[in-house]
Design a protein around this motif. Structure first.
Motif, short mmCIF file in Angstrom:
data_model
loop_
_atom_site.label_atom_id
_atom_site.label_comp_id
_atom_site.label_asym_id
_atom_site.label_seq_id
_atom_site.Cartn_x
_atom_site.Cartn_y
_atom_site.Cartn_z
N LEU A 5 -54.87 0.97 -14.49
CA LEU A 5 -55.47 1.07 -13.82
C LEU A 5 -56.54 -0.61 -13.22
O LEU A 5 -57.00 -1.10 -14.65
CB LEU A 5 -56.94 2.00 -13.88
N THR A 6 -56.56 -0.86 -11.32
CA THR A 6 -57.12 -2.04 -11.58
C THR A 6 -57.86 -1.67 -10.09
O THR A 6 -57.16 -0.13 -9.34
CB THR A 6 -55.94 -2.48 -11.51
N GLY A 7 -58.85 -1.92 -9.71
CA GLY A 7 -59.40 -2.24 -8.30
C GLY A 7 -58.73 -3.29 -7.61
O GLY A 7 -58.80 -4.10 -8.09
N TYR A 8 -59.15 -2.96 -6.29
CA TYR A 8 -59.17 -3.80 -5.08
C TYR A 8 -60.59 -3.24 -4.48
O TYR A 8 -60.92 -2.08 -4.80
CB TYR A 8 -58.07 -3.84 -4.72
N SER A 9 -61.53 -4.24 -4.23
CA SER A 9 -62.87 -4.26 -3.52
C SER A 9 -62.18 -4.46 -1.14
O SER A 9 -61.27 -5.07 -1.44
CB SER A 9 -63.46 -4.91 -3.48
N TYR A 10 -62.76 -4.49 -0.74
CA TYR A 10 -62.58 -5.06 0.49
C TYR A 10 -62.93 -6.22 0.33
O TYR A 10 -62.24 -7.24 1.87
CB TYR A 10 -64.72 -4.68 0.67
N TRP A 11 -63.49 -7.30 -0.39
CA TRP A 11 -63.04 -8.25 -0.21
C TRP A 11 -61.86 -8.90 -0.96
O TRP A 11 -62.05 -10.33 -0.82
CB TRP A 11 -64.72 -9.12 -1.50
N ASP A 12 -61.21 -8.87 -1.52
CA ASP A 12 -60.30 -8.99 -2.14
C ASP A 12 -58.62 -8.11 -1.36
O ASP A 12 -57.49 -8.21 -1.82
CB ASP A 12 -60.09 -9.51 -3.28
N ASN A 13 -58.91 -7.69 -0.36
CA ASN A 13 -58.02 -6.89 -0.11
C ASN A 13 -56.93 -7.59 0.88
O ASN A 13 -57.57 -8.71 1.68
CB ASN A 13 -58.39 -5.22 1.24
N THR A 14 -55.96 -7.23 1.44
CA THR A 14 -55.22 -7.52 2.29
C THR A 14 -55.27 -7.04 3.72
O THR A 14 -54.69 -5.69 4.18
CB THR A 14 -54.01 -7.75 2.23
N PRO A 15 -56.25 -7.42 5.05
CA PRO A 15 -56.30 -9.21 4.89
C PRO A 15 -58.06 -8.78 4.01
O PRO A 15 -58.94 -7.67 3.77
CB PRO A 15 -57.21 -9.33 6.40
N PRO A 16 -58.17 -9.53 3.79
CA PRO A 16 -59.48 -9.70 2.92
C PRO A 16 -60.73 -9.31 3.82
O PRO A 16 -61.05 -9.29 5.06
CB PRO A 16 -59.90 -11.51 2.62
#
Length: 151
Positions: A5-16
């Protein structure tokens, strides 16, 4: 089942700096507080075979993540480009399927969101197609303090 499990955020989403998602089911954008009825958006690996696109787990598949005390739902894709199947999400990590949960962080800074993602990253047990009724710690992950519990 056991996953990486990892996470992704609002800041590193596509698009950032966005909450855009590729496979909306319950939410129009990445969201969720972790209850059964409002699960957190989850991204999964995928592949392209000719004109066919296939996800590692079908959109709408629910998971329960005991370490976060959150329900999650597949609504997004992890990885991009013309050969996403060559990226880490589809390949997995050391033989484990890779799930990427949306941590949000839109009301915090990118560094705080990154620290949260590092805190929750790892190999852990999850339940696929869980029943209702497991303990939850509601709220967007970063905004709720990035709580991580013992399995």
């Amino acid at each position: 089942m056991t996953v990486f499990l990892t996470g992704y955020s609002y800041w590193d989403n596509t698009p950032p700096a966005s909450a855009a998602i590729g496979r909306p089911v319950i939410h129009e954008i990445a969201a969720g507080i972790g209850t059964y009825d409002d699960p957190v958006t989850l991204a999964v690996g995928w592949r392209i075979d000719g004109d066919q696109v296939s996800e590692d787990f079908q959109p709408g598949t629910r998971f329960y993540i005991p370490r976060l005390r959150k329900y999650a739902i597949v609504e997004d894709l992890c990885g991009d480009g013309v050969k996403p199947q060559g990226g880490p999400c589809h390949i997995g990590w050391e033989g484990y399927p890779w799930l990427d949960i949306y941590v949000d962080g839109s009301t915090h800074n990118a560094e705080g969101s990154k620290q949260c993602m590092e805190k929750l990253t790892g190999i852990q047990a999850v339940l696929i197609k869980p029943r209702k009724g497991y303990p939850i710690s509601p709220g967007p992950i970063v905004e709720a303090g990035c709580k991580v519990f013992k399995d």
